[in-house]
Write a protein that holds these residues in place. Structure first.
Motif, PDB file in Angstrom:
ATOM      1  N   PRO A  11      51.836  33.029  38.495  1.00  0.00           N
ATOM      2  CA  PRO A  11      50.847  33.713  38.839  1.00  0.00           C
ATOM      3  C   PRO A  11      50.488  32.376  40.372  1.00  0.00           C
ATOM      4  CG  PRO A  11      50.483  32.508  37.178  1.00  0.00           C
ATOM      5  CD  PRO A  11      51.504  32.474  37.658  1.00  0.00           C
ATOM      6  N   GLN A  12      49.815  32.811  41.203  1.00  0.00           N
ATOM      7  CA  GLN A  12      49.247  32.316  42.451  1.00  0.00           C
ATOM      8  C   GLN A  12      48.050  31.827  42.536  1.00  0.00           C
ATOM      9  OE1 GLN A  12      52.135  31.468  44.102  1.00  0.00           O
ATOM     10  NE2 GLN A  12      52.807  31.946  43.279  1.00  0.00           N
ATOM     11  N   ASN A  13      47.018  31.502  43.375  1.00  0.00           N
ATOM     12  CA  ASN A  13      45.875  31.305  43.927  1.00  0.00           C
ATOM     13  C   ASN A  13      45.144  32.498  43.551  1.00  0.00           C
ATOM     14  OD1 ASN A  13      43.693  29.181  43.866  1.00  0.00           O
ATOM     15  ND2 ASN A  13      43.823  29.798  46.080  1.00  0.00           N
ATOM     16  N   SER A  58      46.956  46.283  29.357  1.00  0.00           N
ATOM     17  CA  SER A  58      45.443  44.784  28.396  1.00  0.00           C
ATOM     18  C   SER A  58      46.513  43.788  28.227  1.00  0.00           C
ATOM     19  CB  SER A  58      44.455  45.793  27.453  1.00  0.00           C
ATOM     20  OG  SER A  58      45.677  45.903  26.412  1.00  0.00           O
ATOM     21  N   GLY A  59      45.667  42.848  27.939  1.00  0.00           N
ATOM     22  CA  GLY A  59      46.956  41.753  27.351  1.00  0.00           C
ATOM     23  C   GLY A  59      45.773  40.280  27.268  1.00  0.00           C
ATOM     24  N   THR A  60      46.956  38.802  26.732  1.00  0.00           N
ATOM     25  CA  THR A  60      45.763  37.939  26.768  1.00  0.00           C
ATOM     26  C   THR A  60      46.193  36.879  28.143  1.00  0.00           C
ATOM     27  OG1 THR A  60      45.705  38.125  23.925  1.00  0.00           O
ATOM     28  CG2 THR A  60      45.991  36.325  25.393  1.00  0.00           C
ATOM     29  N   ILE A  61      45.432  36.258  28.090  1.00  0.00           N
ATOM     30  CA  ILE A  61      45.809  35.511  30.110  1.00  0.00           C
ATOM     31  C   ILE A  61      46.929  33.978  29.345  1.00  0.00           C
ATOM     32  CG2 ILE A  61      44.743  33.623  31.756  1.00  0.00           C
ATOM     33  CD1 ILE A  61      42.654  35.503  31.912  1.00  0.00           C
ATOM     34  N   GLU A  62      47.447  33.875  29.663  1.00  0.00           N
ATOM     35  CA  GLU A  62      48.658  32.907  29.146  1.00  0.00           C
ATOM     36  C   GLU A  62      48.746  31.996  29.917  1.00  0.00           C
ATOM     37  OE1 GLU A  62      52.592  32.959  27.427  1.00  0.00           O
ATOM     38  OE2 GLU A  62      52.028  34.165  26.005  1.00  0.00           O
ATOM     39  N   LYS A  63      48.513  31.797  31.487  1.00  0.00           N
ATOM     40  CA  LYS A  63      48.364  30.765  32.734  1.00  0.00           C
ATOM     41  C   LYS A  63      46.954  31.498  33.728  1.00  0.00           C
ATOM     42  CE  LYS A  63      51.049  28.226  36.096  1.00  0.00           C
ATOM     43  NZ  LYS A  63      52.618  28.519  36.560  1.00  0.00           N
ATOM     44  N   SER A  64      46.643  30.364  34.032  1.00  0.00           N
ATOM     45  CA  SER A  64      45.393  30.723  34.660  1.00  0.00           C
ATOM     46  C   SER A  64      45.568  30.309  36.477  1.00  0.00           C
ATOM     47  CB  SER A  64      43.756  31.092  34.676  1.00  0.00           C
ATOM     48  OG  SER A  64      43.627  31.137  34.984  1.00  0.00           O
ATOM     49  N   GLU A  65      45.361  31.099  37.080  1.00  0.00           N
ATOM     50  CA  GLU A  65      44.852  29.875  38.774  1.00  0.00           C
ATOM     51  C   GLU A  65      43.531  30.818  39.077  1.00  0.00           C
ATOM     52  OE1 GLU A  65      46.817  28.097  40.164  1.00  0.00           O
ATOM     53  OE2 GLU A  65      48.510  28.136  38.456  1.00  0.00           O
ATOM     54  N   SER A  66      42.527  30.389  38.134  1.00  0.00           N
ATOM     55  CA  SER A  66      41.562  31.200  38.344  1.00  0.00           C
ATOM     56  C   SER A  66      40.671  30.115  37.646  1.00  0.00           C
ATOM     57  CB  SER A  66      41.220  32.729  38.369  1.00  0.00           C
ATOM     58  OG  SER A  66      40.094  32.887  37.966  1.00  0.00           O
ATOM     59  N   ALA A  86      47.923  39.272  37.932  1.00  0.00           N
ATOM     60  CA  ALA A  86      46.122  40.088  37.798  1.00  0.00           C
ATOM     61  C   ALA A  86      45.683  39.607  39.139  1.00  0.00           C
ATOM     62  CB  ALA A  86      46.217  40.948  36.757  1.00  0.00           C
ATOM     63  N   ALA A  87      44.944  39.959  39.721  1.00  0.00           N
ATOM     64  CA  ALA A  87      44.139  39.308  40.646  1.00  0.00           C
ATOM     65  C   ALA A  87      42.531  39.222  39.461  1.00  0.00           C
ATOM     66  CB  ALA A  87      44.380  40.324  42.199  1.00  0.00           C
ATOM     67  N   GLU A  88      42.565  37.819  40.244  1.00  0.00           N
ATOM     68  CA  GLU A  88      40.765  37.984  39.224  1.00  0.00           C
ATOM     69  C   GLU A  88      39.990  39.266  39.948  1.00  0.00           C
ATOM     70  OE1 GLU A  88      39.907  34.087  40.709  1.00  0.00           O
ATOM     71  OE2 GLU A  88      39.026  34.959  42.262  1.00  0.00           O
TER      72      GLU A  88
END
Length: 337
Positions: free
Chosen positions: A26-28, A67-75, A99-101
């Motif tokens: 993921p990016q920003n 659908s799923g669970t976030i493993e890494k967040s850049e948000s 995915a984008a926020e």
């Protein structure tokens, strides 16, 4: 990670298989989600065949909803461990998706992950074609072709929830007629199903209106195209909006086309797609979905339909595409990873 791939990059359902590929980063403003379920859509069939124009930001891997669970967040809007569902430009047929926020939603406690995976594409599209492009207003009548499709089911219920006066829809069997005519019940709106195998929708709808007074259907949403285009013009009300969202019967209208009807009825005929839209556009659809549709789902006023669930195996992935191609589904086709 494992993902669904296409042998020779395109071909029949038999060309689908589960292979290995790199996990995306993921990016920003983006999130890495461990996928639990993903939904199938007709664009996936077209993309598999090499007949879908992908937006430049779309990855090669199929799939736009999950659908799923976030493993890494850049948000700063979502955190690791959040249960989410959302829409992406592609890549959902995989163990991990970025995915984008702007198009991501937290899964409410009372909504299953299985059902959530099949909501974004259907409802974002339904909101777009009915309200954003179709300019639906309370009291309008609506015609949606292919009403037992997932988008059709969504649009019928959305129109009913917003106060449609009457809803017409074409379907391909008596079983589907029985299914769709109940979709407006919870809002007290009549749904008139039309079996296109033995009824002409123009003749059925014409019995409800006086064309000499400019009466007809106010919003017509058509994923079929060629074979319905002229009849759409003929049963449209004055100042109606006709939204073309597909061309399943073909992209070229043959024979004489009465463009005078467009002029004298002051019709607006507009084509639209969702996948090519930017994130700001899609975010507005998401926000309407969260504020209007999700509460009605949780209250039981809007129904969700998972028609069939498949597993994340090569055999089942092939079978899921064949099933969607059969036109037998009434609701979403979902794959569990």
């Amino acid at each position: 990670m494992k993902s669904v791939q296409v042998k020779d990059d395109k071909g029949p359902a038999e060309n689908l298989y589960i292979g290995e590929g790199p996990t995306p980063n993921p990016q920003n403003g983006q999130l890495l989600v461990k996928t639990e379920y993903f939904g199938l859509n007709r664009m996936d069939l077209l993309q598999r065949l090499g007949n879908y124009p992908l937006p430049p930001q779309a990855p090669k891997t199929l799939g736009v909803e999950f659908s799923g669970t976030i493993e890494k967040s850049e948000s700063d809007k979502f955190a690791v461990g959040d249960k989410v569902f959302g829409l992406v430009y592609g890549g959902a047929y995989a163990e991990y998706v970025v995915a984008a926020e702007e198009t991501l939603i937290k899964v409410p406690d009372d909504l299953s992950m299985e059902v959530a995976a099949g909501l974004p594409e259907v409802w974002f599209t339904g909101i777009q074609v009915l309200t954003t492009v179709g300019k639906f207003q309370k009291g309008d009548s609506v015609l949606f072709h292919a009403g037992a499709s997932s988008v059709g089911i969504a649009v019928i219920q959305l129109a009913a929830s917003l106060g449609a006066s009457k809803i017409f829809t074409t379907v391909g069997s008596d079983e589907k007629c029985e299914f769709v005519k109940k979709l407006g019940n919870k809002f007290g709106v009549t749904v008139v199903p039309i079996n296109y195998h033995n009824e002409d929708f123009k003749e059925v709808i014409s019995k409800h209106y006086d064309a000499s007074k400019g009466e007809g259907v106010n919003v017509i949403i058509d994923p079929v195209g060629q074979t319905y285009f002229v009849r759409n013009l003929e049963i449209a009300a004055k100042d109606a909006r006709i939204v073309l969202m597909g061309a399943m019967s073909g992209p070229i209208v043959k024979g004489d086309v009465p463009i005078g009807l467009i002029i004298y009825k002051r019709l607006v005929v507009q084509g639209t797609t969702l996948r090519s839209r930017d994130l700001a556009y899609q975010e507005k659809l998401r926000d309407f979905f969260v504020s209007h549709v999700v509460p009605l789902i949780l209250e039981g006023k809007i129904d969700t339909f998972v028609d069939k669930l498949f597993n994340f195996t090569t055999e089942d992935i092939v079978a899921s595409h064949k099933y969607l191609e059969s036109n037998k589904s009434m609701g979403k086709v979902i794959v569990k990873i």
